[in-house]
Design a protein around this motif. Structure first.
Motif, PDB file in Angstrom:
ATOM      1  N   SER A 115       1.228  -0.966   0.118  1.00 32.79           N
ATOM      2  CA  SER A 115      -0.220   0.238   0.322  1.00 32.79           C
ATOM      3  C   SER A 115       0.982   1.169   0.194  1.00 32.79           C
ATOM      4  CB  SER A 115      -1.131   0.099   1.278  1.00 32.79           C
ATOM      5  OG  SER A 115      -0.366  -0.288   2.483  1.00 32.79           O
ATOM      6  N   PHE A 116       1.794   1.361  -0.133  1.00 28.22           N
ATOM      7  CA  PHE A 116       3.350   1.975  -0.088  1.00 28.22           C
ATOM      8  C   PHE A 116       4.051   1.364   0.304  1.00 28.22           C
ATOM      9  CE2 PHE A 116       2.407   0.860   4.428  1.00 28.22           C
ATOM     10  CZ  PHE A 116       3.952   0.432   4.536  1.00 28.22           C
ATOM     11  N   ASP A 117       5.735   2.074  -1.514  1.00 23.00           N
ATOM     12  CA  ASP A 117       6.801   1.802  -1.384  1.00 23.00           C
ATOM     13  C   ASP A 117       7.552   1.757  -0.343  1.00 23.00           C
ATOM     14  OD1 ASP A 117       5.779   2.974  -4.520  1.00 23.00           O
ATOM     15  OD2 ASP A 117       7.313   4.758  -3.621  1.00 23.00           O
ATOM     16  N   THR A 118       7.153   0.552  -0.458  1.00 26.65           N
ATOM     17  CA  THR A 118       8.509  -0.829   1.049  1.00 26.65           C
ATOM     18  C   THR A 118      10.002  -0.767   0.893  1.00 26.65           C
ATOM     19  OG1 THR A 118       7.896  -2.452   0.539  1.00 26.65           O
ATOM     20  CG2 THR A 118       5.986  -0.405   1.701  1.00 26.65           C
ATOM     21  N   SER A 119      10.756  -0.976   1.592  1.00 28.49           N
ATOM     22  CA  SER A 119      11.961  -1.791   0.995  1.00 28.49           C
ATOM     23  C   SER A 119      12.025  -2.638   1.464  1.00 28.49           C
ATOM     24  CB  SER A 119      13.068  -0.554   2.351  1.00 28.49           C
ATOM     25  OG  SER A 119      14.369  -1.503   2.303  1.00 28.49           O
ATOM     26  N   ALA A 120      12.435  -3.907   0.428  1.00 33.29           N
ATOM     27  CA  ALA A 120      12.449  -5.061  -0.268  1.00 33.29           C
ATOM     28  C   ALA A 120      13.768  -5.745   1.097  1.00 33.29           C
ATOM     29  CB  ALA A 120      12.546  -6.267  -1.846  1.00 33.29           C
ATOM     30  N   HIS A 168      19.591   1.966 -11.083  1.00 33.75           N
ATOM     31  CA  HIS A 168      18.048   2.491 -10.206  1.00 33.75           C
ATOM     32  C   HIS A 168      16.632   2.119  -9.321  1.00 33.75           C
ATOM     33  CE1 HIS A 168      14.526   6.033 -10.196  1.00 33.75           C
ATOM     34  NE2 HIS A 168      15.618   7.428  -9.774  1.00 33.75           N
ATOM     35  N   GLY A 169      16.046   2.506  -8.400  1.00 29.83           N
ATOM     36  CA  GLY A 169      14.968   1.801  -7.955  1.00 29.83           C
ATOM     37  C   GLY A 169      15.192   0.266  -7.731  1.00 29.83           C
ATOM     38  N   GLN A 170      16.441  -0.061  -7.234  1.00 31.15           N
ATOM     39  CA  GLN A 170      16.589  -1.513  -6.561  1.00 31.15           C
ATOM     40  C   GLN A 170      16.153  -1.823  -5.200  1.00 31.15           C
ATOM     41  OE1 GLN A 170      21.171  -1.866  -6.813  1.00 31.15           O
ATOM     42  NE2 GLN A 170      21.608  -1.381  -5.228  1.00 31.15           N
ATOM     43  N   ASP A 171      16.097  -3.166  -5.319  1.00 30.22           N
ATOM     44  CA  ASP A 171      14.889  -3.498  -4.112  1.00 30.22           C
ATOM     45  C   ASP A 171      14.307  -2.244  -3.173  1.00 30.22           C
ATOM     46  OD1 ASP A 171      16.631  -6.242  -4.084  1.00 30.22           O
ATOM     47  OD2 ASP A 171      18.260  -5.584  -3.316  1.00 30.22           O
ATOM     48  N   ILE A 172      13.211  -1.441  -4.013  1.00 27.71           N
ATOM     49  CA  ILE A 172      12.323  -0.940  -3.923  1.00 27.71           C
ATOM     50  C   ILE A 172      11.264  -1.836  -4.306  1.00 27.71           C
ATOM     51  CG2 ILE A 172      11.205   1.291  -3.808  1.00 27.71           C
ATOM     52  CD1 ILE A 172      13.683   2.317  -4.060  1.00 27.71           C
ATOM     53  N   ARG A 173      10.088  -2.026  -3.577  1.00 27.09           N
ATOM     54  CA  ARG A 173       8.716  -2.264  -4.034  1.00 27.09           C
ATOM     55  C   ARG A 173       7.988  -1.142  -4.039  1.00 27.09           C
ATOM     56  NH1 ARG A 173       6.201  -6.711  -0.236  1.00 27.09           N
ATOM     57  NH2 ARG A 173       5.395  -6.859  -2.439  1.00 27.09           N
ATOM     58  N   ALA A 199      17.097   4.146  -4.591  1.00 23.83           N
ATOM     59  CA  ALA A 199      17.435   2.776  -4.706  1.00 23.83           C
ATOM     60  C   ALA A 199      17.674   2.376  -3.000  1.00 23.83           C
ATOM     61  CB  ALA A 199      18.350   2.480  -5.611  1.00 23.83           C
ATOM     62  N   VAL A 200      17.354   1.304  -2.611  1.00 22.93           N
ATOM     63  CA  VAL A 200      17.611   0.919  -1.469  1.00 22.93           C
ATOM     64  C   VAL A 200      19.272   0.166  -1.872  1.00 22.93           C
ATOM     65  CG1 VAL A 200      17.364  -1.094   0.226  1.00 22.93           C
ATOM     66  CG2 VAL A 200      15.633   0.734  -0.790  1.00 22.93           C
ATOM     67  N   GLY A 246      10.413  -3.779   4.746  1.00 23.04           N
ATOM     68  CA  GLY A 246       9.007  -3.809   4.728  1.00 23.04           C
ATOM     69  C   GLY A 246       8.991  -2.445   5.161  1.00 23.04           C
ATOM     70  N   ALA A 247       9.982  -1.142   5.611  1.00 24.75           N
ATOM     71  CA  ALA A 247       9.380   0.385   6.307  1.00 24.75           C
ATOM     72  C   ALA A 247       9.225   1.317   4.831  1.00 24.75           C
ATOM     73  CB  ALA A 247      11.240   0.341   7.143  1.00 24.75           C
ATOM     74  N   ARG A 248       8.638   1.714   5.291  1.00 20.07           N
ATOM     75  CA  ARG A 248       8.179   2.807   4.283  1.00 20.07           C
ATOM     76  C   ARG A 248       9.972   4.106   3.762  1.00 20.07           C
ATOM     77  NH1 ARG A 248       3.743   5.874   4.257  1.00 20.07           N
ATOM     78  NH2 ARG A 248       2.284   4.676   5.928  1.00 20.07           N
TER      79      ARG A 248
END
Length: 462
Positions: A112-117, A189-194, A166-167, A157-159
């Motif tokens: 339900s929001f962008d989270t860290s994978a 760019h965008g790695q490990d972001i859900r 990226a993460v 799982g954090a916002r």
């Protein structure tokens, strides 16, 4: 060999016409009721005292595959006519093993929001990065946005902070002596972001009606925002234990024997998906039997013993007195041929099991299983076969059900398979469906899995 879950190219011993498509089952409450259909039967000698003897009574026995068809067809008729089969709202904690009666649609975006994978750092722009003192944990409110050249510790799982590039995983970064973060491999760019909605958007259909509720389905429903699901209710079953000679505790004595079916049948019925509402011990009392059947509100009444024509075999006379419709009066199967199926009310059926324990198991899997499965809108299991490890004697005219254990790619018949014996079935993985005349070693033979041996969702003993 044909493995479980796949359909053999050779016709199975049981015809598949009784398989009820789940979509059809769910629609039955909205369809007009079909005319009643009775099994086509032929005369054959009848046997089976209330608890294992024989008599000279004759009845119309039904071939084993046709008996299973008849049980499923009877359940379809009950579904069409019975208001109790209407879908119900069930808390997630009670929905395991039920069938969804409505699609499971997402109530929110997932995530339900962008989270860290991953555990690591949220970074903005190219490195190296200055690292904030406070990290971001799962369950925390939206963190402050990042600026180029800045990073912050983040948990799975954090916002994700706004403007994150990226993460960087914990194992892919290092801190120098000044506390600045350096990547040890290229940052994409965008790695490990859900991203929000990666799995689904609100309103997406996650699962269709007719899906069996497994533990994974419960997890998905919870993640999608559900507290309850709409499901087909469990069929309700009541067990009537007959016989004056039965003990409930201690050792057999003075012609009395321990009741094996009382402890066995309720959990077995639960494993087949039923809700067991009552277990009643009636002895050999015709009046008590009639009262119990007519007063029952269960979808299925299961009786033990009394299906023959001896002086205390009260099932047939009682069914006749209450105007029940016999759909199956004996089955061409060993053990268990004196079993029966009757329609006692418009939306209620009775399965009469022989009193001998293994014969009763045969009756459960022949008549109760297809009836309960159809009432619950469960799909029929795919038939499968395995070669027999050794020759198996058959009955000259009837199907035999033999306990077997599965060893590699073969089914090994077990001894102690007489109608009064439980030693074989207690060690078994399945029952082999042996055709009339028997089977030679290596013969591909249809198997009926036992609920617990199959590790299916129906294993529900509580």
């Amino acid at each position: 060999m044909t493995a479980p879950g796949t359909r053999s190219g050779t016709p199975a011993a049981a015809d598949t016409d009784d398989d009820l498509d789940v979509e059809e089952a769910l629609a039955l409450v909205r369809e007009p009721r079909e005319p009643r259909q009775d099994a086509t039967t032929t005369p054959t000698p009848h046997g089976g005292h209330a608890h294992g003897g024989h008599s000279a009574h004759r009845h119309r026995a039904t071939p084993w595959p046709q008996a299973r068809e008849t049980a499923a067809r009877a359940a379809r008729s009950a579904v069409r006519s019975g208001a109790r089969r209407a879908p119900v709202s069930v808390p997630l904690t009670g929905a395991l093993g039920l069938t969804l009666a409505a699609p499971l649609d997402a109530l929110t975006d997932l995530p339900s929001f962008d989270t860290s994978a991953m555990d690591g750092w949220a970074v903005a722009g190219p490195g190296p990065w200055d690292v904030r003192e406070e990290g971001v944990l799962a369950g925390h409110a939206q963190p402050e946005p990042l600026t180029d050249g800045e990073a912050v510790r983040i948990a799975t799982g954090a916002r994700i902070p706004a403007d994150t590039t990226a993460v960087l995983r914990s194992e892919h970064g290092r801190l120098d002596t000044q506390g600045r973060l350096h990547p040890t491999r290229e940052v994409v760019h965008g790695q490990d972001i859900r991203p929000r909605g990666q799995e689904c958007r609100s309103g997406d259909q996650l699962l269709p009606a007719g899906t069996l509720v497994t533990p994974a389905v419960l997890g998905l429903a919870a993640a999608a925002g559900y507290d309850t699901v709409t499901a087909v209710p469990r069929p309700r079953a009541e067990v009537l234990i007959l016989g004056d000679e039965l003990l409930t505790e201690g050792l057999p004595h003075d012609g009395l024997i321990r009741d094996a079916l009382g402890p066995m049948l309720p959990p077995w019925l639960r494993a087949l998906g039923a809700e067991v509402t009552a277990v009643r011990r009636l002895g050999d009392d015709a009046k008590a039997l009639r009262k119990a059947i007519t007063a029952s509100t269960a979808d299925l009444v299961v009786t033990t013993g009394g299906t023959a024509s001896g002086p205390v075999d009260h099932i047939h006379p009682t069914l006749e007195r209450i105007g029940a419709e016999l759909l199956v009066d004996g089955v061409k199967v060993r053990p268990g041929h004196p079993m029966l199926l009757a329609r006692t009310k418009e939306n209620q059926h009775l399965v009469g099991l022989p009193g001998n324990p293994l014969a009763a198991v045969s009756g459960l899997l022949t008549l109760a299983e297809p009836l309960l499965r159809t009432l619950a809108a469960h799909p029929a299991p795919e038939p499968y076969t395995l070669p027999l490890a050794e020759a198996t004697h058959g009955h000259p005219y009837d199907t035999r059900l033999i306990p077997v254990v599965l060893r590699g790619d073969t089914a090994v018949p077990l001894h102690y398979n007489g109608p009064a014996m439980l030693r074989g079935i207690a060690a078994a993985d399945a029952l082999a469906v042996v055709p009339p005349g028997g089977a030679r070693p290596g013969t591909e033979t249809e198997l009926l899995d036992l609920p617990w041996a199959a590790a299916g969702i129906g294993v529900c003993f509580t």
